[in-house]
Design an enzyme around this catalytic site. Structure first.
Site, PDB file in Angstrom:
ATOM      1  N   LYS A   1     -20.903   3.836  25.523  1.00 26.07           N
ATOM      2  CA  LYS A   1     -20.413   4.958  24.268  1.00 26.07           C
ATOM      3  C   LYS A   1     -21.742   5.650  24.313  1.00 26.07           C
ATOM      4  O   LYS A   1     -22.948   5.248  23.961  1.00 26.07           O
ATOM      5  CB  LYS A   1     -20.300   4.027  23.087  1.00 26.07           C
ATOM      6  CG  LYS A   1     -19.420   4.970  22.041  1.00 26.07           C
ATOM      7  CD  LYS A   1     -18.857   3.954  21.029  1.00 26.07           C
ATOM      8  CE  LYS A   1     -18.146   4.998  20.083  1.00 26.07           C
ATOM      9  NZ  LYS A   1     -17.306   3.940  19.010  1.00 26.07           N
TER      10      LYS A   1
ATOM     11  N   GLU B   1      -4.974  -4.654  11.257  1.00 30.81           N
ATOM     12  CA  GLU B   1      -4.587  -4.673   9.911  1.00 30.81           C
ATOM     13  C   GLU B   1      -3.366  -5.691   9.493  1.00 30.81           C
ATOM     14  O   GLU B   1      -3.711  -6.075   8.270  1.00 30.81           O
ATOM     15  CB  GLU B   1      -4.140  -3.122   9.746  1.00 30.81           C
ATOM     16  CG  GLU B   1      -4.771  -2.079   9.845  1.00 30.81           C
ATOM     17  CD  GLU B   1      -4.965  -1.423  11.461  1.00 30.81           C
ATOM     18  OE1 GLU B   1      -5.563  -0.541  11.530  1.00 30.81           O
ATOM     19  OE2 GLU B   1      -4.259  -2.147  12.262  1.00 30.81           O
TER      20      GLU B   1
ATOM     21  N   ARG C   1       0.409   0.432   8.698  1.00 33.01           N
ATOM     22  CA  ARG C   1       0.554  -0.599   9.797  1.00 33.01           C
ATOM     23  C   ARG C   1       0.810  -2.118   9.242  1.00 33.01           C
ATOM     24  O   ARG C   1       1.300  -3.142  10.180  1.00 33.01           O
ATOM     25  CB  ARG C   1      -0.478  -0.656  10.737  1.00 33.01           C
ATOM     26  CG  ARG C   1      -0.854   0.757  11.008  1.00 33.01           C
ATOM     27  CD  ARG C   1      -1.971   0.807  12.354  1.00 33.01           C
ATOM     28  NE  ARG C   1      -1.383   0.733  13.433  1.00 33.01           N
ATOM     29  CZ  ARG C   1      -1.966   0.748  14.570  1.00 33.01           C
ATOM     30  NH1 ARG C   1      -3.561   0.449  14.755  1.00 33.01           N
ATOM     31  NH2 ARG C   1      -1.481   0.607  16.006  1.00 33.01           N
TER      32      ARG C   1
END
Length: 636
Positions: free
Chosen positions: A282, A370, A398
């Site tokens: 990243k 979630e 969600r």
């Protein structure tokens, strides 16, 4: 004027990229990375993950015949290099700006954006659907899902892997592993091994070996199969994916263009479900992002040379609502050892960094999961803990089934701290918290509160915490009006609104952020102003009182009108057959596109000017109706 990026200037679409010799790809990647940094420095956006996909993007568009071959990015904020290579380099100056291009793949924006991905972990399901569609149409196109930046941690990804592994459909899943601890850093041996394993010789030998094993008697075949799996487990970390029915290759260095191109060519025409494991970094190639990938994961405008954010100026020293929650969470945890904090991979965004540092044994980051976060909280509540789930409004969508079945149906003591409610801004419709009041209102047993300012946010968090049952506090991104926050953990009376101003004829019933927005309007027009505080339970007694003493009630909320807080007021009056006029003001029945919060509120008519104009018209209309009625009585 000479273009600073001549290689990119010559690439109007991936077709132009495919005309280049393989030896020219490294120069393209170098320009692409620098162009990406400069573009995001101007507009802000998700930088770190996109820097990590530069070489992967170049290799994919070089090997695959996009857009005919389908390419699905997940999470979608990895797709900035993809946007630049697919004819949108000049449009990057408007990235996430009103009227500009989106920060995520958008099917309406480009034929190369095959699927809109804002919420994570949807790519494998979507790409599998595309692959099955191609199979049914006898279309030889290839379908590729690139899943990374934590997206593989969600259950939906494994549901899709489980399904795909049971089909004979051709599908390539690329796991973009940017330091997710799935495997150690890749080395030269692993790169070499992957190139060999993905080649036609080894693939042919593998298939031949399968046929030999199938011809052996049952016990011997099983022993041989287990031996093969154990040997593969020593040299490749793909046992899980193999068990799910995928042919696994990797890990491969996701920044080695030569290796990527060769491996992708090798796996492109393999049959059945295939998973390629690529290791990336990243922030790759930009020192500030490599040093602190978290800071430059999602950023506002910054200095491209230093990586330092550009000062926005103003704003004062008042805390954001997120900071108010983070402070409250730590204070409440210090006061009650039963408190447990839960986040689905949003520690920083939800303001839980200090809580993790002070109470590590009571902090749980469940990754991008979630649904699990909510049911995990329910389990904790079953046995004497008091969980707080910190979650964005759009991400709570969600876990709606878990909220209903696992928490509310059992009336469990779980507190939800719902951040990013209402209008959010540049991330666009996938991240807008426009629906939570509507979908939460329908759930029995659930308390729902919306603070008007920072201090009330802390008080309502305490109120919901002290309530013995499921409760939610929803608050916006950013700062409030600047109200001083008290140190106490004071609760407010449950379900009780606050009359802030008494006026005549028309009463404004405002929820959350809209209280501040209409305060001056109420003063100027001599209107009654009520800070409703609670959407559920609604202060029915006060609503009836306002209806009995005013000609019209105007509800104002930062939520869609349908099924929202205003609907609750109308339903309350309908139940008592009271005919007082109710006018509902809120977000329109359309998706909120990307732009600044201020721009989006103005577009919806919820900025100060828009509200003033609308409320003034209503008040004038009510006055005309009242005068007409009085005149009629005089002539009766």
């Amino acid at each position: 004027m000479t273009d600073r990026f001549p290689k990119l200037a010559a690439i109007k679409s991936p077709a132009d990229l495919r005309e280049l010799p393989e030896s020219g790809l490294a120069a393209v990647a170098a320009e692409l990375r620098q162009c990406l940094v400069e573009c995001v420095a101007e507009t802000g956006g998700h930088l770190g993950a996109s820097l990590g996909t530069v070489e992967l993007t170049v290799a994919l568009h070089y090997v695959f015949n996009t857009p005919d071959d389908r390419l699905v990015w997940d999470v979608g904020h990895q797709s900035y290099p993809h946007k630049i290579l697919t004819g949108r380099r000049d449009a990057m100056s408007g990235l996430r700006q009103q009227g500009g291009i989106a920060g995520f793949p958008n099917r309406a924006e480009s034929e190369f954006d095959t699927f809109g991905v804002g919420h994570s972990s949807t790519s494998i399901s979507a790409a599998l659907g595309m692959a099955v569609a191609a199979q049914r149409q006898a279309n030889p196109r290839r379908c590729v899902a690139v899943i990374g930046d934590g997206a593989i941690t969600a259950g939906l990804a494994y549901e899709a892997l489980n399904h795909a592994g049971n089909l004979d459909t051709d599908l390539l899943v690329i796991l973009n592993d940017n330091d997710m601890s799935i495997s150690p850093n890749v080395g030269a041996l692993n790169q070499s091994l992957t190139r060999v394993l993905s080649g036609p010789t080894f693939s042919g030998a593998r298939e031949g070996g399968k046929r030999v094993l199938e011809s052996l008697p049952g016990p011997f075949a099983e022993i041989a199969k287990r031996a093969e799996e154990h040997v593969k487990g020593l040299v490749a970390p793909g046992t899980l994916f193999e068990e799910l029915g995928f042919t696994y290759y990797g890990p491969v260095d996701g920044h080695d263009l030569n290796t990527l191109v060769h491996v992708l060519r090798n796996v492109r025409n393999l049959k059945g479900p295939v998973l390629l494991h690529a290791i990336t970094r990243k922030g790759k190639g930009y020192a500030p992002a490599e040093r602190d990938p978290l800071a430059l994961h999602s950023t506002g405008p910054f200095d491209a040379k230093t990586g330092q954010p550009l000062s926005k100026g103003g704003g004062g020293n008042s805390p954001t609502y997120t900071q108010v929650f983070g402070d409250w969470l730590c204070d409440q945890a210090a006061a009650d050892a039963r408190l447990v904090g839960i986040t689905p991979a949003m520690r920083e965004g939800s303001g839980m960094v200090t809580f993790e540092q002070r109470f590590p044994e009571r902090y749980f980051d469940v990754a991008i999961a979630e649904q699990h976060a909510v049911t995990f909280a329910a389990g904790l509540a079953c046995d004497g803990q008091k969980p707080v789930v910190a979650i964005y409004s759009t991400f709570l969508q969600r876990a709606y089934d878990q909220l209903i079945h696992d928490v509310a149906l059992q009336n469990l003591d779980v507190t939800f701290a719902i951040d990013r409610a209402g209008v959010v801004g540049p991330d666009g419709p996938t991240h807008a918290g426009a629906f939570d009041l509507s979908f939460l209102r329908a759930v029995p047993n659930l308390v729902i509160a919306a603070p008007a300012d920072e201090n009330e946010c802390r008080q309502l968090l305490s109120t919901c915490w002290q309530h013995n049952g499921p409760a939610a506090v929803r608050y916006p991104r950013g700062k409030g009006p600047g109200t001083e926050v008290e140190a106490s953990l004071t609760a407010l009376p449950l379900g009780e609104a606050e009359v802030r101003r008494s006026g005549s004829r028309v009463a404004l019933l405002a929820f959350g952020t809209m209280v501040e927005a209409v305060t001056d309007i109420a003063d100027e027009l001599d209107l009654t102003l009520v800070n409703m505080r609670f959407i559920k339970p609604l202060d029915d007694a006060l609503v009836h009182k306002m209806a009995a003493t005013h000609d019209c009630l105007i509800t104002v909320e930062e939520n869609v009108i349908m099924g929202g807080a205003g609907s609750a007021v109308a339903e309350c009056l309908n139940a008592s057959e009271r005919l007082t006029q109710v006018v509902q003001i809120g977000l329109p029945d359309r998706n909120l596109e990307h732009g600044s919060r201020e721009q989006l509120l103005a577009d919806a008519g919820l900025d100060t000017a828009g509200l003033a104009a609308r409320i003034t018209r209503i008040v004038e209309h009510v006055g005309n109706q009242s005068d007409s009625a009085k005149g009629g009585l005089r002539h009766a």
